[in-house]
Design a protein around this motif. Structure first.
Motif, PDB file in Angstrom:
ATOM      1  N   SER A  71       0.827  -1.211   0.000  1.00 41.77           N
ATOM      2  CA  SER A  71       0.000   0.000   0.000  1.00 41.77           C
ATOM      3  C   SER A  71       0.862   1.262   0.000  1.00 41.77           C
ATOM      4  CB  SER A  71      -0.942  -0.002   1.207  1.00 41.77           C
ATOM      5  OG  SER A  71      -0.210  -0.003   2.421  1.00 41.77           O
ATOM      6  N   ARG A  72       1.945   1.278   0.786  1.00 40.68           N
ATOM      7  CA  ARG A  72       2.812   2.449   0.818  1.00 40.68           C
ATOM      8  C   ARG A  72       3.495   2.667  -0.531  1.00 40.68           C
ATOM      9  NH1 ARG A  72       5.054   4.443   5.396  1.00 40.68           N
ATOM     10  NH2 ARG A  72       6.014   5.918   3.916  1.00 40.68           N
ATOM     11  N   THR A  73       3.862   1.576  -1.195  1.00 39.69           N
ATOM     12  CA  THR A  73       4.463   1.700  -2.519  1.00 39.69           C
ATOM     13  C   THR A  73       3.475   2.310  -3.502  1.00 39.69           C
ATOM     14  OG1 THR A  73       5.897  -0.210  -2.122  1.00 39.69           O
ATOM     15  CG2 THR A  73       5.524   0.415  -4.413  1.00 39.69           C
ATOM     16  N   ALA A  74       2.225   1.841  -3.471  1.00 39.32           N
ATOM     17  CA  ALA A  74       1.195   2.387  -4.355  1.00 39.32           C
ATOM     18  C   ALA A  74       0.945   3.863  -4.063  1.00 39.32           C
ATOM     19  CB  ALA A  74      -0.090   1.583  -4.215  1.00 39.32           C
ATOM     20  N   GLN A  75       0.927   4.228  -2.784  1.00 38.00           N
ATOM     21  CA  GLN A  75       0.714   5.631  -2.415  1.00 38.00           C
ATOM     22  C   GLN A  75       1.864   6.505  -2.913  1.00 38.00           C
ATOM     23  OE1 GLN A  75       0.191   5.637   1.832  1.00 38.00           O
ATOM     24  NE2 GLN A  75      -1.643   4.335   1.746  1.00 38.00           N
ATOM     25  N   SER A  76       3.076   6.043  -2.755  1.00 38.55           N
ATOM     26  CA  SER A  76       4.236   6.817  -3.203  1.00 38.55           C
ATOM     27  C   SER A  76       4.221   7.002  -4.715  1.00 38.55           C
ATOM     28  CB  SER A  76       5.531   6.120  -2.774  1.00 38.55           C
ATOM     29  OG  SER A  76       5.638   6.055  -1.374  1.00 38.55           O
ATOM     30  N   LEU A  77       3.881   5.951  -5.443  1.00 40.79           N
ATOM     31  CA  LEU A  77       3.818   6.056  -6.895  1.00 40.79           C
ATOM     32  C   LEU A  77       2.714   7.011  -7.339  1.00 40.79           C
ATOM     33  CD1 LEU A  77       4.359   2.319  -7.908  1.00 40.79           C
ATOM     34  CD2 LEU A  77       5.930   4.200  -8.320  1.00 40.79           C
ATOM     35  N   ARG A  78       1.575   6.961  -6.655  1.00 32.77           N
ATOM     36  CA  ARG A  78       0.476   7.872  -6.991  1.00 32.77           C
ATOM     37  C   ARG A  78       0.878   9.324  -6.729  1.00 32.77           C
ATOM     38  NH1 ARG A  78      -3.154   5.409  -4.490  1.00 32.77           N
ATOM     39  NH2 ARG A  78      -3.041   6.532  -2.505  1.00 32.77           N
ATOM     40  N   ALA A  79       1.601   9.551  -5.640  1.00 33.64           N
ATOM     41  CA  ALA A  79       2.040  10.911  -5.313  1.00 33.64           C
ATOM     42  C   ALA A  79       3.086  11.417  -6.310  1.00 33.64           C
ATOM     43  CB  ALA A  79       2.612  10.944  -3.899  1.00 33.64           C
ATOM     44  N   GLU A  80       3.931  10.513  -6.809  1.00 33.37           N
ATOM     45  CA  GLU A  80       5.002  10.930  -7.716  1.00 33.37           C
ATOM     46  C   GLU A  80       4.543  11.067  -9.160  1.00 33.37           C
ATOM     47  OE1 GLU A  80       8.215   8.187  -7.318  1.00 33.37           O
ATOM     48  OE2 GLU A  80       8.470   8.532  -5.164  1.00 33.37           O
ATOM     49  N   THR A  81       3.608  10.200  -9.585  1.00 32.03           N
ATOM     50  CA  THR A  81       3.203  10.185 -10.993  1.00 32.03           C
ATOM     51  C   THR A  81       1.801  10.703 -11.243  1.00 32.03           C
ATOM     52  OG1 THR A  81       2.320   7.913 -10.892  1.00 32.03           O
ATOM     53  CG2 THR A  81       4.685   8.170 -11.330  1.00 32.03           C
ATOM     54  N   GLY A  82       0.975  10.730 -10.196  1.00 30.47           N
ATOM     55  CA  GLY A  82      -0.410  11.129 -10.369  1.00 30.47           C
ATOM     56  C   GLY A  82      -1.278  10.041 -10.959  1.00 30.47           C
ATOM     57  N   GLU A  83      -0.769   8.837 -11.070  1.00 32.53           N
ATOM     58  CA  GLU A  83      -1.517   7.729 -11.646  1.00 32.53           C
ATOM     59  C   GLU A  83      -1.594   6.567 -10.661  1.00 32.53           C
ATOM     60  OE1 GLU A  83       0.307   6.632 -15.296  1.00 32.53           O
ATOM     61  OE2 GLU A  83      -0.016   8.581 -16.256  1.00 32.53           O
ATOM     62  N   GLU A  84      -2.632   5.746 -10.818  1.00 32.97           N
ATOM     63  CA  GLU A  84      -2.783   4.554  -9.992  1.00 32.97           C
ATOM     64  C   GLU A  84      -1.897   3.439 -10.536  1.00 32.97           C
ATOM     65  OE1 GLU A  84      -4.436   4.203  -7.220  1.00 32.97           O
ATOM     66  OE2 GLU A  84      -5.305   6.227  -7.245  1.00 32.97           O
ATOM     67  N   PHE A  85      -1.363   2.660  -9.620  1.00 30.04           N
ATOM     68  CA  PHE A  85      -0.455   1.585  -9.999  1.00 30.04           C
ATOM     69  C   PHE A  85      -0.824   0.356  -9.182  1.00 30.04           C
ATOM     70  CE2 PHE A  85       3.505  -0.789 -10.295  1.00 30.04           C
ATOM     71  CZ  PHE A  85       3.936  -0.520 -11.580  1.00 30.04           C
ATOM     72  N   ASP A  86      -1.185  -0.747  -9.859  1.00 31.34           N
ATOM     73  CA  ASP A  86      -1.591  -1.971  -9.172  1.00 31.34           C
ATOM     74  C   ASP A  86      -0.337  -2.721  -8.702  1.00 31.34           C
ATOM     75  OD1 ASP A  86      -2.645  -4.357  -8.261  1.00 31.34           O
ATOM     76  OD2 ASP A  86      -4.135  -4.488  -9.864  1.00 31.34           O
ATOM     77  N   VAL A  87       0.091  -2.415  -7.500  1.00 34.27           N
ATOM     78  CA  VAL A  87       1.322  -2.998  -6.974  1.00 34.27           C
ATOM     79  C   VAL A  87       1.143  -4.485  -6.688  1.00 34.27           C
ATOM     80  CG1 VAL A  87       3.038  -2.858  -5.131  1.00 34.27           C
ATOM     81  CG2 VAL A  87       2.000  -0.771  -6.022  1.00 34.27           C
TER      82      VAL A  87
END
Length: 419
Positions: free
Chosen positions: A73-89
């Motif tokens: 979940s933290r990885t997905a949150q970090s990616l969303r904050a950095e890219t603005g897109e959802e990422f299915d980790v």
């Protein structure tokens, strides 16, 4: 001849039940992975299993975050904050697991397959680090330049096919030529192995087939992660060795008296060292220069994508219903698409020409020589006649049998998914 695994490597056979459940609070422990940026993508791979894939920047960043110990979940949150897109980790972790990149999920350690065998495993990178020294290309260039200068001054030293017939005894010429040829071939592959091992790539030498040719090839999968200079060194080291040997022989040949046995042997060796070089330009058989071309064009799998496009073009030409699946090259980036379409033409024309030459020349000649050799056996032909016939049967027949055995073994290995 070099050989590498395409970046879109086949995952290990797995099923969903093989691995523990992945929830938002799960942490994963990754194996040691190497990462290198390549244009707009990142090459991520595990050297131990020689499995490598191309990922977008977000995928490489996810690998980095998971490797730092962040939960799913933290990885997905970090990616969303950095890219603005959802990422299915979660799915991404499953993909990494299928590739053999994940060592542990939560508290459960995952089974790890045995790594592929390497040739000369006791040869360590620090033993051969000298092979990457920048002075080596300079030395090869100087040796080649000296040989060209001598050849321009003495064009009579340029060898032709008659130089191979250095002895009136055909069996002696055939056996010595085969021994020298295979020795040079092994040295060529050792050059690939040594330069790749210097980078840290295990490497494995084995027999293979390219169309009708029996070849020795070195699998240096993992070289993709090395800097470009090291990659090019590994790809071109075999050709450099052949040219260096040929240049050295030419210089010694210039200092020997024509007509002597030493002169004839040196001329034959020079020709044997040069003969494999033109073959390297047959890039449709995935020679050393093919991998140089693939690297320079930035293609992931030039041969595979070129073959897929050629099949599509043929199906479209004959109006096959299978052509409705669409042009496979449209899924590639523009720079790859152009290279793949051009290469597909080279692939089709080159393959057709090689097979036609085999059917019209090589196969009839081989059959005629083998039949003549079989008929030449017997007490009525004397010792010399029997020796010549036996040499032809052993060398020529052995090569053809070895081609069939190698082709069948490699075919079974590919079907079974073995390295």
């Amino acid at each position: 001849m070099t050989d590498t695994t395409p970046h879109d490597a086949t995952p290990h056979d797995t099923t969903p039940d093989d691995h523990p459940r992945i929830d938002p609070a799960t942490r994963v422990h990754l194996h040691d992975l190497a990462v290198r940026r390549d244009r707009d993508e990142w090459i991520v791979g595990r050297m131990a299993t020689r499995t490598f894939v191309a990922m977008p920047a977000a995928g490489a960043r996810a690998v980095e975050l998971l490797g730092e110990g962040l939960t799913v979940s933290r990885t997905a949150q970090s990616l969303r904050a950095e890219t603005g897109e959802e990422f299915d980790v979660t799915d991404f972790v499953r993909d990494l697991t299928a590739l053999g990149f994940v060592a542990r999920i939560g508290d459960r350690t995952l089974p790890d397959p045995a790594p592929p065998r390497a040739s000369l495993p006791r040869l360590r990178p620090h033993h051969v680090r000298f092979a990457l020294h920048p002075v080596f290309p300079v030395l090869v260039g100087a040796l080649l330049t000296a040989a060209v200068v001598v050849l321009l001054r003495r064009p009579d030293l340029l060898p032709d096919y008659r130089d191979l017939l250095w002895s009136p005894h055909g069996s002696l010429v055939l056996l010595c030529g085969a021994a020298a040829g295979w020795t040079l071939l092994l040295a060529h592959e050792l050059a690939h192995l040594v330069t790749a091992r210097a980078v840290g790539v295990p490497g494995r030498i084995r027999l293979g087939t390219r169309l009708q040719f029996l070849v020795m090839q070195t699998d240096i999968s993992g070289i993709e992660l090395a800097p470009r200079r090291h990659r090019m060194t590994a790809y071109l080291s075999g050709i450099a060795l052949n040219l260096s040997v040929a240049s050295a022989l030419l210089l010694v040949l210039a200092a020997t008296d024509p007509g002597t046995t030493a002169h004839r042997l040196l001329a034959a060796g020079l020709l044997l060292a040069l003969m494999p070089v033109p073959f390297q330009f047959m890039v449709f058989t995935r020679t050393d220069l093919y991998f140089v071309l693939q690297d320079l064009t930035g293609c992931r799998n030039l041969y595979g994508d070129g073959l897929a496009y050629a099949r599509y073009a043929f199906r479209r030409l004959v109006r096959s219903p299978l052509a409705a699946a669409g042009d496979p090259s449209t899924r590639l980036p523009p720079h790859e698409r152009r290279a793949v379409r051009l290469y597909s033409v080279v692939l089709v024309v080159g393959t057709a020409a090689c097979l036609a030459f085999m059917a019209a020349v090589t196969l009839p000649v081989d059959i005629a020589l083998l039949v003549r050799a079989a008929r030449g056996l017997g007490p009525e032909h004397g010792l010399a006649g029997n020796a010549d016939s036996l040499a032809v049967l052993v060398v020529l027949g052995g090569v053809n049998v070895l081609w069939v055995v190698t082709w069948w073994r490699n075919r079974r290995a590919r079907r079974g998914g073995k390295p």
